[in-house]
Structure formats: C-alpha cells, structure tokens
Design a protein around this motif. Structure first.
Motif, PDB file in Angstrom:
ATOM      1  N   GLN A 473      52.440  39.593  20.346  1.00  0.00           N
ATOM      2  CA  GLN A 473      53.317  40.128  19.302  1.00  0.00           C
ATOM      3  C   GLN A 473      53.312  41.657  19.245  1.00  0.00           C
ATOM      4  N   MET A 474      52.432  42.296  20.018  1.00  0.00           N
ATOM      5  CA  MET A 474      52.189  43.723  19.834  1.00  0.00           C
ATOM      6  C   MET A 474      53.414  44.606  20.057  1.00  0.00           C
ATOM      7  N   GLN A 475      54.242  44.270  21.033  1.00  0.00           N
ATOM      8  CA  GLN A 475      55.373  45.147  21.328  1.00  0.00           C
ATOM      9  C   GLN A 475      56.433  45.130  20.245  1.00  0.00           C
ATOM     10  N   ARG A 476      56.339  44.188  19.329  1.00  0.00           N
ATOM     11  CA  ARG A 476      57.270  44.158  18.193  1.00  0.00           C
ATOM     12  C   ARG A 476      56.737  44.964  17.013  1.00  0.00           C
ATOM     13  N   LYS A 477      55.528  45.472  17.158  1.00  0.00           N
ATOM     14  CA  LYS A 477      54.911  46.226  16.064  1.00  0.00           C
ATOM     15  C   LYS A 477      55.073  47.735  16.282  1.00  0.00           C
ATOM     16  N   THR A 478      54.964  48.495  15.199  1.00  0.00           N
ATOM     17  CA  THR A 478      55.006  49.949  15.307  1.00  0.00           C
ATOM     18  C   THR A 478      53.633  50.438  15.793  1.00  0.00           C
ATOM     19  N   PRO A 479      53.566  51.631  16.371  1.00  0.00           N
ATOM     20  CA  PRO A 479      52.257  52.165  16.804  1.00  0.00           C
ATOM     21  C   PRO A 479      51.235  52.207  15.668  1.00  0.00           C
ATOM     22  N   PHE A 480      51.684  52.527  14.451  1.00  0.00           N
ATOM     23  CA  PHE A 480      50.760  52.555  13.317  1.00  0.00           C
ATOM     24  C   PHE A 480      50.170  51.164  13.081  1.00  0.00           C
ATOM     25  N   GLN A 481      51.015  50.125  13.129  1.00  0.00           N
ATOM     26  CA  GLN A 481      50.519  48.754  12.941  1.00  0.00           C
ATOM     27  C   GLN A 481      49.580  48.347  14.069  1.00  0.00           C
ATOM     28  N   VAL A 482      49.889  48.811  15.269  1.00  0.00           N
ATOM     29  CA  VAL A 482      49.045  48.471  16.422  1.00  0.00           C
ATOM     30  C   VAL A 482      47.646  49.083  16.262  1.00  0.00           C
ATOM     31  N   ILE A 483      47.573  50.317  15.809  1.00  0.00           N
ATOM     32  CA  ILE A 483      46.259  50.951  15.635  1.00  0.00           C
ATOM     33  C   ILE A 483      45.457  50.229  14.552  1.00  0.00           C
ATOM     34  N   LEU A 484      46.126  49.810  13.485  1.00  0.00           N
ATOM     35  CA  LEU A 484      45.438  49.023  12.455  1.00  0.00           C
ATOM     36  C   LEU A 484      44.894  47.731  13.047  1.00  0.00           C
ATOM     37  N   LEU A 485      45.675  47.123  13.932  1.00  0.00           N
ATOM     38  CA  LEU A 485      45.257  45.897  14.608  1.00  0.00           C
ATOM     39  C   LEU A 485      44.037  46.150  15.488  1.00  0.00           C
ATOM     40  N   ILE A 486      44.076  47.225  16.230  1.00  0.00           N
ATOM     41  CA  ILE A 486      42.953  47.574  17.105  1.00  0.00           C
ATOM     42  C   ILE A 486      41.684  47.808  16.284  1.00  0.00           C
ATOM     43  N   SER A 523      54.930  58.501  12.584  1.00  0.00           N
ATOM     44  CA  SER A 523      56.248  59.092  12.820  1.00  0.00           C
ATOM     45  C   SER A 523      56.860  58.641  14.146  1.00  0.00           C
ATOM     46  N   THR A 524      56.244  57.647  14.805  1.00  0.00           N
ATOM     47  CA  THR A 524      56.785  57.139  16.070  1.00  0.00           C
ATOM     48  C   THR A 524      57.151  55.660  15.915  1.00  0.00           C
ATOM     49  N   ASN A 525      58.090  55.205  16.752  1.00  0.00           N
ATOM     50  CA  ASN A 525      58.619  53.843  16.604  1.00  0.00           C
ATOM     51  C   ASN A 525      58.167  52.877  17.678  1.00  0.00           C
ATOM     52  N   SER A 526      57.657  53.388  18.784  1.00  0.00           N
ATOM     53  CA  SER A 526      57.194  52.507  19.851  1.00  0.00           C
ATOM     54  C   SER A 526      55.938  53.095  20.469  1.00  0.00           C
ATOM     55  N   MET A 527      55.203  52.232  21.187  1.00  0.00           N
ATOM     56  CA  MET A 527      53.964  52.701  21.804  1.00  0.00           C
ATOM     57  C   MET A 527      54.241  53.722  22.906  1.00  0.00           C
ATOM     58  N   VAL A 528      55.360  53.577  23.586  1.00  0.00           N
ATOM     59  CA  VAL A 528      55.731  54.566  24.604  1.00  0.00           C
ATOM     60  C   VAL A 528      56.018  55.911  23.938  1.00  0.00           C
ATOM     61  N   GLU A 529      56.739  55.877  22.823  1.00  0.00           N
ATOM     62  CA  GLU A 529      57.039  57.113  22.097  1.00  0.00           C
ATOM     63  C   GLU A 529      55.757  57.757  21.589  1.00  0.00           C
ATOM     64  N   PHE A 530      54.816  56.926  21.120  1.00  0.00           N
ATOM     65  CA  PHE A 530      53.531  57.432  20.632  1.00  0.00           C
ATOM     66  C   PHE A 530      52.762  58.118  21.760  1.00  0.00           C
ATOM     67  N   ALA A 531      52.690  57.469  22.933  1.00  0.00           N
ATOM     68  CA  ALA A 531      51.970  58.053  24.070  1.00  0.00           C
ATOM     69  C   ALA A 531      52.630  59.362  24.512  1.00  0.00           C
ATOM     70  N   ASN A 532      53.942  59.375  24.520  1.00  0.00           N
ATOM     71  CA  ASN A 532      54.665  60.594  24.895  1.00  0.00           C
ATOM     72  C   ASN A 532      54.424  61.709  23.882  1.00  0.00           C
ATOM     73  N   ARG A 533      54.313  61.316  22.611  1.00  0.00           N
ATOM     74  CA  ARG A 533      54.061  62.316  21.567  1.00  0.00           C
ATOM     75  C   ARG A 533      52.688  62.969  21.776  1.00  0.00           C
ATOM     76  N   LEU A 534      51.696  62.165  22.111  1.00  0.00           N
ATOM     77  CA  LEU A 534      50.363  62.715  22.360  1.00  0.00           C
ATOM     78  C   LEU A 534      50.387  63.664  23.558  1.00  0.00           C
ATOM     79  N   ASP A 535      51.090  63.269  24.617  1.00  0.00           N
ATOM     80  CA  ASP A 535      51.200  64.145  25.796  1.00  0.00           C
ATOM     81  C   ASP A 535      51.884  65.463  25.427  1.00  0.00           C
ATOM     82  N   HIS A 536      52.943  65.355  24.631  1.00  0.00           N
ATOM     83  CA  HIS A 536      53.686  66.550  24.227  1.00  0.00           C
ATOM     84  C   HIS A 536      52.801  67.493  23.420  1.00  0.00           C
ATOM     85  N   LEU A 537      52.029  66.923  22.468  1.00  0.00           N
ATOM     86  CA  LEU A 537      51.173  67.762  21.623  1.00  0.00           C
ATOM     87  C   LEU A 537      50.043  68.382  22.438  1.00  0.00           C
ATOM     88  N   ALA A 538      49.499  67.636  23.389  1.00  0.00           N
ATOM     89  CA  ALA A 538      48.443  68.176  24.250  1.00  0.00           C
ATOM     90  C   ALA A 538      48.971  69.347  25.071  1.00  0.00           C
TER      91      ALA A 538
END
Length: 730
Positions: A473-486, A523-538
């Motif tokens: 079910q993870m890909q249907r969740k937002t990155p924030f929900q996924v981190i809570l799950l982890i 502030s991100t909608n998908s795990m790919v967007e979240f990973a890209n956001r981290l790369d961008h900030l780094a």
C-alpha cells in the motif's frame, strides 16, 4: 606635541582613523607584555594594525622582525590586507596562524635530524590520510563503520588531548562517547611512528613537535627568539595550552608581547582553548599591563546594555563594563511562538520584507536547526549563505535508511536494498536469514521469501506479514505517512532507541533527524518527489558558499558567527536543552560552573553580532511535546523588562502591609504561590486557585496558556501573580 599624538593626528588625516584613549594607550605600550581585553565591536583589529604601524614608523622596528599570530587563515588574510591598506608604503609584516609558525619550526627541526615525515591531513590515499586511518582503526576495534558524527568527535578528542599537552598516563581522563576511543587513539599514535622510513604527522602534531623542538633544541629556540623583536597574538581566548607555551618560549628574553583577547568570548574549550590562561596572565607575566577596550562601536545602546548585563552572571571573568556612545534604536525583541513548526515560516515572512539581505543573519546553536530553514527559504526564493557548508545532515545514515525503506516499495524483490535495512525493521533478523533468502527465487518479494524460512518464530512471521501488507500500500501514501509507518509499524524508532542504549548514541539527535525529515516530507506528494527534494536541498547547501558577500541572508551557528556583524540578527531555537544543554545544566547542579559559563559566553557572542536589531525566538511546543524557553531568554527578559519584575515584588510588599491578617478582598493569602515570572515555564505543572491542576503549554510576554483536565485557558501573567493564583505541583 608628543610623537605619539603626531602619529595619531597624521593617521587621522591620512586614513580618517581616530582612536579613543584606551586604544591609543595600547598603541603606545611598546615594551614588555600587554594584555589587551577587547570587548565585541571595540575596534581591536584597527588598534592592532595601528600598533604595528607605530612600531615601525615611530619606534623604528624592522617590519621583518614583527610577528602577528592569528587564530585562522581568514583572519591572517584580513589583517594583512588591512595593514597594506593603512600602511601601503611600508614593507610587509608576517601575519600567520600558529600552525603555520609551528610548521616552520618542525620542518627545520626534522631537517637538522634528517627525519623524513609525511603530513597526513588532506586527501592523500591510505595510509597517508588521517581520516581514512581513523576509519580503519575504528572498524578494527568495533567491527563496524564509523559514522561521520563519531569521526568528528574522535578528531576533536585527539586534538583536545594533544593541545592540552596531556601525558600518556592522563589520556584516560578525557571522556569521549566514541566506543574504544582511547584504544583507537593509542593505536593511531603507535602507527604514525611505526614506519621505518618516515613519521606520519597531523596538524596537532605540528604544535606538540614544535613545542618539543623548542625544549630539546636550544639553538633552534634561540634562533627563533632572535628572529622577532615583537609578537602580537589575536583572538587569544581561543588559544590552547601548547600554543600559549610556544609563545611564552619565543618571548622569553625580550617579553615584548601584545596579547589581544576577550575572556567573555572564549567559546572553544571543547577544542582545548584555555580561557583561564588569560585570567592568570599576571602569573605568567608579572610585569604585564592589562588594558580594557570596553567601548563598543558596533551595536546600539539597547543591545550593548542588555549584553553587558547578561554576561555579568558569569563569575570567572575580568570585571569589564562594555558601553557605547551609539544611540538607542529599538529594544531587544523576545518572541515566543506557539509551535516550532511556525518558526521557519515566521522568519521567512520577516526576512522577505528586508531590502539588504547581506545585513541579516539567523544564528543557532546546532547545525540541525538550519535544515528546515533552508527548505523554507528556498521555497520562498530567498537566497542564503550558509557559514557551515560542511553540514552533514543529508549524508546522515538515518536519511539513507529512510530512503532505502522507500526504495524497497518500488521493487520489493530487491534483496540488495533490503540487506541495507533489514536490521532496522525490529524483526531481529540475522545475516544468516539474508543468506538463506538469496537462495530463493528472485521473482518473489523479500517478505514472501522471509516467511518461508524455517527458523523464524511465529511472532516474527506475523510482523513480516504486516510489513508485506504495508509495502503493498506504500505507493498510495504520502511521504509523510510513509515515514510515520517506518517509525511505528516497521519499528524503526524502537531500533534507534535500542541502538542508542547499546552504543551511546544521542537518541534526541537521532529523533531530531527523523522529525526534520517528516517536516520536509509534509510538502511533498510522492516518495520520488521527497527524494528529489532532499537531493535539491543537499545541493543548495553545498553551493550556498558561493552566495557569500552576495544579496543573501546568512545562516550560521553561534560558534561560527564570532567576528561577524549584521544590522539584524535572529537567534533561534532558544529552548531549554538546546542552550543551555541538559549536560550544561546537570554540570551546574553538580557545582561545576565551567560548561554553563561557556554557554553564557556563547549566547553573548550571538547577541553581540547585532548592530541595531536583535530578536530572540523560542516556542512552546516542538514536534508535539511541550518545551520550556531557554534560561538565557528568561535572563534577557528580566533585563529588558525589569519593571515587570519590580512591579510584582512591590505589589507583594503592599499586600503584606495592607492586608493585616493575610487577606485582601476576602481572598486568603497563599504562602506557596508563585511570585516570580521567571519560574513560569512551559511544561510546569501548577495548581490554579479557581480552575484546579494543569500544565503550562504556552507563554508570551504577558500571557500563559494552561491545559486543565477538560479545557485550556489563556490567562494574564500579571493577574495570576498579583492575586497569588498559582502554585507549583510537586
């Protein structure tokens, strides 16, 4: 007219530089030891350069026989550039760091003895690379890779021992949270000297070997003593014992030494700085003159008066009184937000109004504070310069763990990804389980393969089944929900707590990293967007160094801000546990003041970076938990608003005089009532005379929010204290 006055008048006409009486006395004092205590913004660099010019133009010293020792390459460059600007027709003077001087001595000492050596700082391959060598040694002793934070702590530990000139029998007196730190250090020292062909030398060795050279080689020491007729040392509150010892030897004969320092700005004891040396200066140099440059040219009257009063809570210091002739501008502002999550947005809103971002700085104690700031600033398209561009947040192993948890959701058959995080699932899996999995068909998910293993317990299979269900079910969740799950369902937070107990990690810091990732994820909608956001900030963090001296707001730790100045300064995350830290408070309770006094000095350094606007930011909640404001914020509040404290005290006296039998308007007197506003802190459990027992959840300058059993109330602090409505619940 004296030659001194003639010199000052000439320089005023040529350069427009005018010195005050104490600065002039410092320039004119040209023989014997001088300790020049320079308050923030007191013009110490100008005074130093003028003193060097006076020594050459009036006293007649050869510029080549004057040595100026600075704390860093940057300050050496700054002083050299200013000297050339002030005295463009004079020959050059030698400005350098103490390490540079030590290297000259070591090179000559080894050359005379035909000793081959290799400096192991830098990027050379192993074994000529200090960091790689320590990484290998850590793995040998601990059977695992060292983290970046542990490596940094180990480097600091080694440097501390050497700079304090501790003999081997006292190495164990220095504590370090890195496992087997002492054994690693001992092995490191043996290894550097084990080569048949050459010694391996690090930067700290340069200091200790130079010191030993001066002790063992009298001819070499004499040569360097005769080389310089006058020595000046800057930022000497940051100087270590071995550095002080080298300077002592160099000036042993002529004693012509000018030490410029401020004991109130000594903030590097963890790096072996010895502020006590300044307090004992007369013991080392009995004939020394001590001058205090107390006039601040940088800041407004509002800031100077508050900072001067604040620093006086320290006992182990020279009794200085910083003052300014600058006019008042605006009072120091204290702002308490209801929640940490509003801090970055508040700062963005305020900074967006500024026209000159180069004159704005945001200061914090820990680098972790900068991550959500740079996220918010980037989204608002506000350029920034980060002073500490080596921030390792985005390479932290927790960040990599979270990304690996996410990567597995895109292809749950990837054993190679699962192998990186299997120990973080709180499933108590062994490496043997992973090896068994690898023998099974590649088309199945890692969870399907795990369940088939025969040596698992029933509870393990149940948890694996739950993980498999969530991964579907993870890909249907937002990155924030996924981190809570982890954190929760996968048991990652429990694993972190267990690791912290076993390995001595700071669990609060690890959870801080997780919480920060959560905030970015919102502030991100998908795990790919979240990973890209981290790369961008780094990437932004690394490239922000190019914004120095550009139209950009400065982000810096308190430590790295020393020497800087800005029109407007925000000091943030000013809560209990951050500054002062819990360790500093615990040490104070044990009767050890040193660490708390350094925390006071650190806060003082932050305040004195501001020219005209200073704002202190705290908040009532952080990641869902109530937090208390920093003790230092409460100290400043008392200084900025003394009338409120005096008002409460005066009112209490009036009641005692007029109530006779302890009553006023029929309300019984309460001897246990809180009467000091400084005692009101977020998280404090109190009893209200009318509403019962509750907990303080929020504070502003005038109100407090209390959560009672069935409701919350916002009440006037003045009313509660005047009518003695509150008492502490033990």
């Amino acid at each position: 007219m004296s030659v001194g006055e003639e010199f000052f008048n000439r320089k005023k006409a040529e350069l427009g530089v005018s010195l005050n009486d104490v600065q002039k006395r410092a320039v004119l004092n040209t023989e014997g030891p001088l300790l020049l205590l320079a308050s923030p913004g007191s013009g110490k660099t100008t005074t130093l350069i003028m003193k060097i010019g006076y020594l050459i133009e009036v006293v007649g010293l050869d510029p080549a026989r004057i040595k100026a020792v600075t704390f860093s390459n940057a300050s050496a460059h700054d002083m050299k550039e200013r000297y050339q600007r002030f005295f463009s027709t004079l020959p050059p003077v030698e400005f350098s760091t103490i390490h540079s001087l030590a290297f000259q001595v070591v090179r000559e000492f080894f050359y005379k003895r035909q000793i081959q050596y290799h400096i192991i700082e830098g990027t050379d391959p192993a074994p000529f690379n200090k960091k790689m060598l320590l990484r290998d040694l850590f793995k040998t002793f601990n059977q695992k890779a060292i983290t970046d934070d542990q490596l940094e702590e180990l480097l600091t530990y080694i440097s501390l021992i050497k700079n304090k000139l501790l003999p081997k029998e006292k190495w164990s007196s220095i504590s370090c949270d890195v496992p087997n730190a002492l054994q690693i250090f001992q092995k490191y020292e043996r290894f550097k000297r084990s080569g048949a062909d050459q010694l391996l030398v690090d930067y700290d060795d340069m200091l200790t070997i130079a010191h030993q050279a001066f002790e063992k080689d009298h001819a070499l020491l004499t040569k360097y003593q005769r080389k310089y007729d006058y020595l000046l040392t800057d930022e000497s509150q940051d100087t270590s014992l071995v550095q002080h010892a080298m300077i002592e030897k160099l000036v042993q004969n002529h004693q012509n030494l000018c030490v410029v320092a401020d004991d109130d700005q000594s903030i590097y004891s963890w790096r072996a700085a010895e502020p006590q040396y300044l307090l004992d200066f007369k013991k080392v140099y009995p004939d020394a003159q001590i001058l205090m440059m107390e006039q601040n040219y940088r800041s407004s009257q509002d800031i100077v008066s508050v900072a001067n009063t604040f620093i006086k809570q320290n006992k182990n210091r020279y009794n200085k009184n910083m003052f300014t002739e600058n006019a008042a501008y605006v009072p120091v502002k204290l702002k308490t937000l209801s929640d940490y999550q509003y801090q970055a947005n508040y700062l963005v809103e305020q900074i967006a109004k500024e026209e000159n971002l180069r004159e704005v700085a945001i200061l914090y104690r820990n680098n972790a504070s900068s991550i959500l700031l740079l996220d918010a600033l980037d989204r608002a398209h506000i350029p920034f310069y980060m002073k500490d561009a080596n921030n390792r947040f985005f390479s932290h192993w927790i960040v990599e763990d979270v990304l690996n948890f996410m990567r597995l959701s895109y292809d749950a058959t990837r054993v190679d990804i699962f192998e990186r995080v299997y120990s973080k699932f709180h499933l108590y899996l062994k490496n043997s389980h992973i090896q068994q999995m690898k023998q099974q068909p590649n088309s199945e998910t890692v969870f399907d393969r795990l369940i088939k293993l025969t040596d698992l317990k029933d509870w393990q299979r149940e948890k694996i089944a739950i993980c498999r269900k969530h991964y579907k079910q993870m890909q249907r969740k937002t990155p924030f929900q996924v981190i809570l799950l982890i954190r929760g369902e996968f048991g990652y937070e429990k694993v972190l707590r267990n690791m912290s107990e076993k390995l001595g990690f700071n669990i609060d810091y690890l959870l801080e990293v997780l919480n920060t990732l959560e905030e970015i994820a919102k502030s991100t909608n998908s795990m790919v967007e979240f990973a890209n956001r981290l790369d961008h900030l780094a990437s932004l963090l690394k490239t922000s160094k190019y914004n120095r001296q550009q139209h950009a707001v400065t982000l810096s730790t308190f430590h790295s801000s020393k020497g800087l100045e800005f029109e407007k300064v925000y000091m943030i995350d000013l809560i209990k546990g951050v500054i002062p830290s819990q360790t500093e408070e615990d040490k104070l309770k044990e009767g050890k003041r040193e660490e708390m006094e350094e925390a006071v000095r650190l806060f003082y350094v932050g305040m004195t970076r501001a020219k005209r606007n200073l704002e202190l930011l705290s908040y009532s909640k952080r990641f869902g938990k109530a937090v208390a404001p920093s003790k230092f914020v409460l100290d400043v509040k008392k200084i900025v608003h003394p009338e409120k404290v005096h008002h409460h005290a005066a009112h209490k006296t009036t009641i005692l005089k007029t109530t006779g039998k302890g009553r006023k308007n029929g309300i019984p007197d309460n001897p246990n009532a809180i009467n000091d506003p400084a005692k009101l802190q977020v998280g404090l459990k109190i009893k209200h005379r009318v509403f019962g027992t509750g907990e303080i959840t929020g504070l502003t300058e005038d109100t407090l929010e209390i959560r009672f059993k069935k409701y919350s109330k916002t009440l006037s602090i003045t009313t509660c204290l005047e009518h003695k409505l509150l008492e502490v619940v033990e």
